[in-house]
Every structure is written in C-alpha cells, then in structure tokens.
Design an enzyme around this catalytic site. Structure first.
Site, PDB file in Angstrom:
ATOM      1  N   GLU A   1     -44.620 -41.702  -1.070  1.00  0.00           N
ATOM      2  CA  GLU A   1     -45.210 -42.702  -0.379  1.00  0.00           C
ATOM      3  C   GLU A   1     -46.555 -43.505  -0.952  1.00  0.00           C
ATOM      4  OE1 GLU A   1     -45.219 -42.689   3.823  1.00  0.00           O
ATOM      5  OE2 GLU A   1     -44.166 -40.359   3.941  1.00  0.00           O
TER       6      GLU A   1
ATOM      7  N   VAL B   1     -34.925 -41.036  10.381  1.00  0.00           N
ATOM      8  CA  VAL B   1     -34.358 -39.902  11.104  1.00  0.00           C
ATOM      9  C   VAL B   1     -33.712 -40.211  12.316  1.00  0.00           C
ATOM     10  CG1 VAL B   1     -34.505 -37.486  11.970  1.00  0.00           C
ATOM     11  CG2 VAL B   1     -35.770 -38.284  10.055  1.00  0.00           C
TER      12      VAL B   1
ATOM     13  N   GLY C   1     -36.300 -29.514   6.132  1.00  0.00           N
ATOM     14  CA  GLY C   1     -35.204 -30.543   6.520  1.00  0.00           C
ATOM     15  C   GLY C   1     -33.899 -29.965   7.004  1.00  0.00           C
TER      16      GLY C   1
ATOM     17  N   LYS D   1     -46.013 -26.612   7.721  1.00  0.00           N
ATOM     18  CA  LYS D   1     -44.834 -25.947   7.403  1.00  0.00           C
ATOM     19  C   LYS D   1     -44.934 -24.398   7.378  1.00  0.00           C
ATOM     20  CE  LYS D   1     -42.117 -29.872   5.880  1.00  0.00           C
ATOM     21  NZ  LYS D   1     -41.807 -30.700   4.655  1.00  0.00           N
TER      22      LYS D   1
END
Lengths: 465, 465
Positions: free
Chosen positions: B219, B44, B163, B234
């Site tokens: 991942e 990012v 996002g 979130k």
C-alpha cells in the site's frame, strides 16, 4: 470449585499408565461422559487408544465431556499389549455388542468386512462413527452416508485420505463456498518415497522398492501401493468431496509406478521436472463453461520442479487444490503412520463428540451435482514422448504430421543426433500442448507405424502446468 | 418433483446477471431461505456479493437453504457499483437496522469501530457472524467469543488469517485432538513479496518496497505490513487457537522488516537460508515437560532453504505447524485479495448456515489452558551474528568466551580475513545453538564492549531447525 480442582490436581499427578483416564473421570471433573468404542488395535488403533488415555484431561476440556473408552474390539483379546496403557479387560472379541452401547465408534480395522457391518450396526444404534477406512468409503461410501443421514449421526473420515493432513474437512467445509476445479494429490507415501529415491540416486524401480522395504516404507507385498490401488481409493474420496458427485474406486482410472524406469526419471530431469504418482480429480466443462463431467485418475506424471508438489520429498504427502476463487492451495504433511493417523482420528472424535453435546451434526454427503465420470480417453493433459528415429531430412516433418493428424499440438521438440553417417539415429523428445488421452494414444499408434520411427521409447503425462 | 425440476431448469438457464439469485429463489426450489446481511463492499465485500449471487444455486444445494442477500451496508449507498451484480436498492447506510433482521451477518468492513458494535448487535439479535476482521479479533476477541456463546450463535473467522488458506478450521477442529507444539507462519503477503524480491534481485529494502507499491503488492502507506502489525494480529489469533489460551495483539512481540538489509539477505544466502517475516507461536514447557507458557512473536528470521517455508515465493502465504502426533504440516495458498478472501468467507457462511438449519453450532472459543504469555527474553531460538573484528591471535577465544559467559553455545563459526598486515581485519560469522533472547542480547552487549570487536554488524534469529 477449589476443592474439585484440588482433587483434579492430585489425580492428574498420577501417571496415566497407573490410572486410565476413564477411571479417573468421576472425581476429576463434573463433566458428562461419552462412551467411545474402538474397533481395531493395530498401529493406528494402539496410537488412538494411547492418546485417548494420555490426553484424557485435555480432550475433556476441548469436548466439554469425558471420553470414556468402553472397549477395544480385537481378534485376540487375550494377547498381551503392554504398549497400550489401558485396563486389559477393555479388550473384547465381541465387536458387535461393543458398538451397540457406544456414543462414538472409531473404526480402524480397515478392509470391507466386518468393518462395514459394524459401522452400520453402530449407526443404527445411534453412534456417530469416525473411520480411517479409505477402501470401504471408496467402494461403498454411499451406503454408509445414507445410514448416517437416516440415523441422524455423524460419519467422519479425515484419516482416510492423506493421514494427518487436514484435507477432508477443508474440502467439505472450508472450500464449500468455492468451486474446486482440480485436485492433484501425492497421497501415497510409499510410491513417493520410491520415486523420490529414484530421482536422487538414479537407481531403478526394483532395487529402490527393495530399499524401501528394508527401511519399512514399503510392505513385503507392495502391490496396493505401487499399483496405485491405495491412491485410487483416496482419489475417489477426494473427487466425491470436490465435485459433490459420487465417485467409486472402480470409476478411477489407475496406473501404478511399476513401469517407471530410471530413463523416465532422467527424461524428467532433463526437462527440469520430477516424476510423481498423482491422484488427479478434475472438473470437465462443456463449451459453455458449465461442469459436464469429472475426470478421476491415478498415474505417474512429470511435474515441473517449480511446482509446489515437486518439493514433496520422502514419504510425505501433499494435496494441491485449484479453486475458482481461492486459487492455488496446498496441504502438506505425513500421510501414514500410527501417530499422524491418530491425530486425524482424534480431531474427528472431538468434532463428533461436540455434536453429541451441542446437538446437530456435521455436513452430510453432498452429491447433488451428480456429474458423470468421464472415460480416460476424454481426459486432457500434456504429454512427454520420447522417440528413436532415423537421422535424415523429413523425419521431423513426418513425425509432426502424425501429431497434427490426430489434433495433438506440439509445444517443444528436442532432437539429439546419436552416431554419424547414413545409419546415424536420433532421439526426438516431444512435449505436447493439452490433448485428450485418446488423441495421444492414436498418435502413438500412428508413430509406431512410421518407417522412420524405430520405436516410441516412452511416453508420460505432464501435469501441473 | 419433475415439474419442480423443470421450473428449476428454466430459471437456471437465465444468466445470473439478469436475475439476482435472491429474486429467483421463490420459484427455483422448495428450499427454506436464510437472510444474509453484508457489511462492507470493498474489494472483499464486492467479491463476496458477486459469489453469493453467481453461485446462488450451488450454495443453496450445499447449504440446504437459499441464501438471500437482504442488504449491503456501505457508507455511500448511492454510489454506482456496476461490478456488483445485485439490485442497487440492496445498498444501505443503515447497518444497525440491517444486522437486526439477518440470520447470518458477514462483516468485511475491517477495523475496530463500528465493526465491533455491529457484530455484537447482530449476535444479540440472533444472527451468526462471519468476519475477516483480524484486527478486531486480535484486540478484543474474547468480548466477541463471549457474545457468541451467550447468544448461542456462531462466530467464524477463517478469512482473518492467511486469506484463502484453510487454517482456522484445521487449527480449531482438525488438530483439536492433538497437541500443537509450534506454528511458524508466513502470514503477510506484502512482506513476503518484498523479502523474496530482495533475495532474488539483491536489491535493498527501500527500492524493493517501491517496486512492490508500483505492482500493487504494497500500500501507499505500507506501515501495517512492513512493521509487522498485520502479522502480529494473525499471530495472536493463531496462538489462541493453537494453545487454547487467550492471546491479544499487545502481547505479541513485534519487529518488522524495515531494518532488513541487502547484507542480511546475502548473509542468509551464504548459509543456504532465506529471510522471512515469521509469525511464531510456541508452547513453552517446564522441566517436567508440562506446558508452562506460550511464546508469540513476529520478526524477520533466517530459515534454511530446505525448509518447506523457504519455497513460499512472491505474495503467497503459508502456515507450518508442528504437532505432537501429526508431526509437520504445512498449509499454503493466497493470503489476500478479494476472491481468495471471499472463498474463505463463503466457506464459513455455508458452515454457519448449515448450523442454522440442522441445529447446534460450531466450536466456541477454547481458552481452558489459560497459559501465560512469556516475555520475549524467555523465547529460545538460534541466532546468526556477524562481527567485524581485529585479525589477531586470541580474538576468537575472547569472542567465544563472551558467548560462553552468557550461556550461549556456538554451533558454527566462519572467519574471513579482510586485508593484510597488522591492521588487517576479519569478519566472524557465528551461528548459535538454542539460547534465550535475553542471553543473546546480553552476549551482544558484551561483544560490543570488547576492544577486539569493531562492531556487531548484524544479528538475526534462525528458525525452523
């Protein structure tokens, strides 16, 4: 504090209908008060007034100030309005005086006059303005934006595009660090309802409009919707926001849905697509990749069923945005109606009220990019063309040549033979790659002139590929 | 002015790679400058740095000030980073010193420490902060919000949830005049990718996770995603925004997708539904209709294919919001990745930078409603229960009694006989009306104890009805 809370508790126990929130404010909290004037009390206005009163305590907590409704300007103040839970003395015919003493003016009259003068007067007297007036913004937005800047007040208009859907704020704030490449919007509920019903029933345009009128989804005179005027105003506003460029409604290419036939809908089905009336705003880039113009248009288009916009049913709205970094985004919800629109209006009211308290103001007009609006002939998209032709060797070659001569590249051809023998005919359905609208128009002209082509049965743009 | 424009034109003709924007700023415009510090330069951070430099002129026009990147704090400043088009001398290991001289600090390190201390130091020294740090906000948001208020600076965090999708700003600004009733979010791309692939291929959880890892969607250690920790953070942030109430991650009921089997996916298919990992935030109302608590939870759930969330494929995210006036809204887009996340970060950077120039600041934390978080047992939803039972008269009556005794009302039952004769078995698939989670759990316990029930094969919540 505990005594104040007790008082607040008792006041809140009284139903909002009995005591308007603004009358309760002096005792219920020690918050400051902001004066709110409402212009118009139709479907949206009465929903706004009701929410201002019913949700008074919550709004006060969220703003940090009481929002006191000081008046509602209507043409006939004496008319009884039992559904609007406010003191009847708040209704006035004198909008001009009303806006001069407000901190926040909410304009939901619609139309150009007297809305424009009232907004300008309000801003001149220091009020921030919240409006749902897409027609005025699309016709004369820059005058209003300039007045807001000059008087250091806010001009907010979330409700002007796609009703309850947050799209103005995401465009002018959330995506302001990104570069918007394209906006595809279903921004008119009436036309989406009609096209969706045509798709699900196989019925034609006229009978579906009648059905929509019977159900309250279309007005008695549906012109503004079905001819695309409403969508064009919203396209102008979206393009201005997306591309930091002034776009007015008269610069928007506009085609409605009155020519869309059951056969067109069927043709779309056959290529696993649906027909939608789209408001399209695109950034045009030169050979170096630099932005050189904007294309802004409203027209029916085929869109693949796999596209997120294809699943927008009934009278729902949605705005699909493609941005350089964010990629694809979609915003979906109700595009019209009193309560959905008032949700957007009140979000703006809270925002501008917070600015009155905290100082500063929200983003002003951003038009620095100042790009030209491209002519419709320069717009590029894909096309679906349906031809009736003779069924004999060489026809496809002749048709393909007509496309090639005008620089239009063919993506797929589907041929279907109708009948047998020397006189047998065929249908040709052609989908092109991207081409300019002028190249496609020239191709259609050339096809019409070929002796092997009986007719160009229909053609329609294909978007969202 | 024309001379200045000429100079600007010449400078802009140089490619951004050759002259970083911050070096060009003194000559290219007469705009003021704001100092921006970047903490972190991973996926990012490097996208943010690149956009800050490449889009420097556009950002300056939109903000009304140059954004000068004064430093990038990284653990190893000496490491070559050829993909990040900035002067290598900008990299520093001394984050603490860097944040003290910035106007705007962008925190994309992630995790609790040292991010928390750096953000607090930045705000204490007058900087506004933009962060993508969901974990920190969900664990200790109130400390940060208080510091922002105390120091009169902005704390923006659009990138922390979903996002690139604008959802924080719509929740805290656009919908602030409305009352949010429910939020259903697909806010974790990895789990959505896995569940979507399980639905389309029929494969099991373990092999689909391996496939997702091979494709870069999961991942090497997928725990944070598949166990729902990411989604829970979130959910805490969304619930806090939606209900003006503090909710921390440890108050979120959390179940991941590791127990979701191919059979569960198939069971969902049979009722024309899909399985999604949902972050659910609901307002609980008392008998009078007044808000009495909030329910915040993350778990897999079946959702009808006709629901807008069901069509969210691959690693996309979407947040579905139900509000009193607005009705149903959905926000859709990319929930992760360097560029999409940096789009959200830069939108926030522009917003807080505008506030530095114009005065004022954005909305602070709103937690006035201060509602309790309901225990999971009090959450109400519908349930899908699959039972293996004996195929003999009276079994259904016995099963139905077990539901009735616990106050769980049955909506549909589907019975399927497996095998023949005295020993034949049957499967019972039951979908309930709304019931509390504790009532459902007690029902499942009771069913397990029935001698006619071989097994409670599975049960799953059904949302979005």
């Amino acid at each position: 504090m505990s005594q104040l809370n007790d008082v607040a508790g008792r006041v809140e126990a009284v139903t909002p209908e009995e005591i308007p929130a603004e009358m309760a404010s002096p005792t219920s909290t020690p918050l400051p008060t902001l004066k709110v004037a409402l212009l118009g009390c139709g479907v949206v206005g009465s929903a706004v007034a009701t929410m201002l009163v019913r949700n008074g305590d919550d709004l006060a907590s969220r703003v940090g100030a009481r929002l006191e409704l000081i008046g509602i300007a209507v043409r006939r103040p004496e008319r009884p309005r039992p559904d609007v839970p406010v003191d009847p003395s708040l209704f006035t015919a004198d909008a001009d005086t009303l806006v001069r003493s407000a901190d926040v003016v909410i304009e939901v009259i619609g139309g150009i006059d007297p809305a424009r003068e009232l907004i300008l007067t309000a801003m001149k007297h220091g009020a921030s303005v919240v409006t749902a007036n897409k027609a005025l913004l699309a016709e004369d937005g820059p005058t209003l934006y300039a007045a807001a800047a000059e008087n250091n007040v806010d001009l907010y208009y979330e409700a002007a595009v796609a009703g309850a859907i947050p799209i103005v704020r995401p465009m002018r704030e959330s995506l302001v660090g990104d570069d918007v490449q394209r906006v595809l919007g279903i921004v008119n509920g009436t036309t989406n309802f009609v096209l969706d019903k045509m798709d699900s029933t196989g019925a034609g345009f006229a009978e579906t409009v009648e059905q929509a009128q019977a159900l309250g989804y279309a007005e008695a005179d549906p012109t503004a919707d079905v001819e695309g005027f409403d969508a064009a105003a919203k396209a102008a506003i979206l393009a201005s926001l997306a591309f930091h460029t002034r776009v007015s409604i008269d610069q928007v290419h506009r085609e409605g849905i009155t020519e869309v036939s059951a056969a067109d809908i069927q043709a779309a089905r056959e290529m696993d697509a649906v027909v939608k009336l789209l408001a399209i705003c695109e950034l045009v880039r030169d050979d170096s990749g630099a932005p050189s113009a904007v294309s802004v248009r409203v027209h029916p288009a085929m869109i693949a069923r796999s596209h997120p916009l294809a699943s927008v049913r009934d009278a729902y709205n949605a705005v699909f945005v493609e941005a350089s970094a964010a990629g694809e985004l979609m915003f979906y919800g109700k595009g019209a109606g009193g309560e959905p629109t008032s949700s957007a209006v009140l979000g703006d009211v809270v925002a501008v009220a917070r600015h009155r308290l905290a100082g500063g103001h929200g983003p002003a007009e951003s038009a620095y990019a100042d790009l030209p609006v491209a002519a419709m002939g320069q717009a590029t998209t894909r096309y679906h063309i349906s031809l009736a032709v003779a069924d004999r060797p060489g026809v496809l070659a002749q048709v393909a040549s007509a496309f090639a001569e005008h620089g239009v590249s063919i993506e797929t051809v589907r041929q279907r033979v109708l009948g047998e023998g020397d006189e047998s005919r065929a249908s040709l359905v052609i989908v092109t790659h991207h081409a300019t609208d002028s190249a496609l128009a020239a191709t259609v002209d050339a096809l019409t002139g070929l002796d092997t082509v009986d007719a160009v049965v229909s053609w329609m743009r294909v978007e969202g590929a």
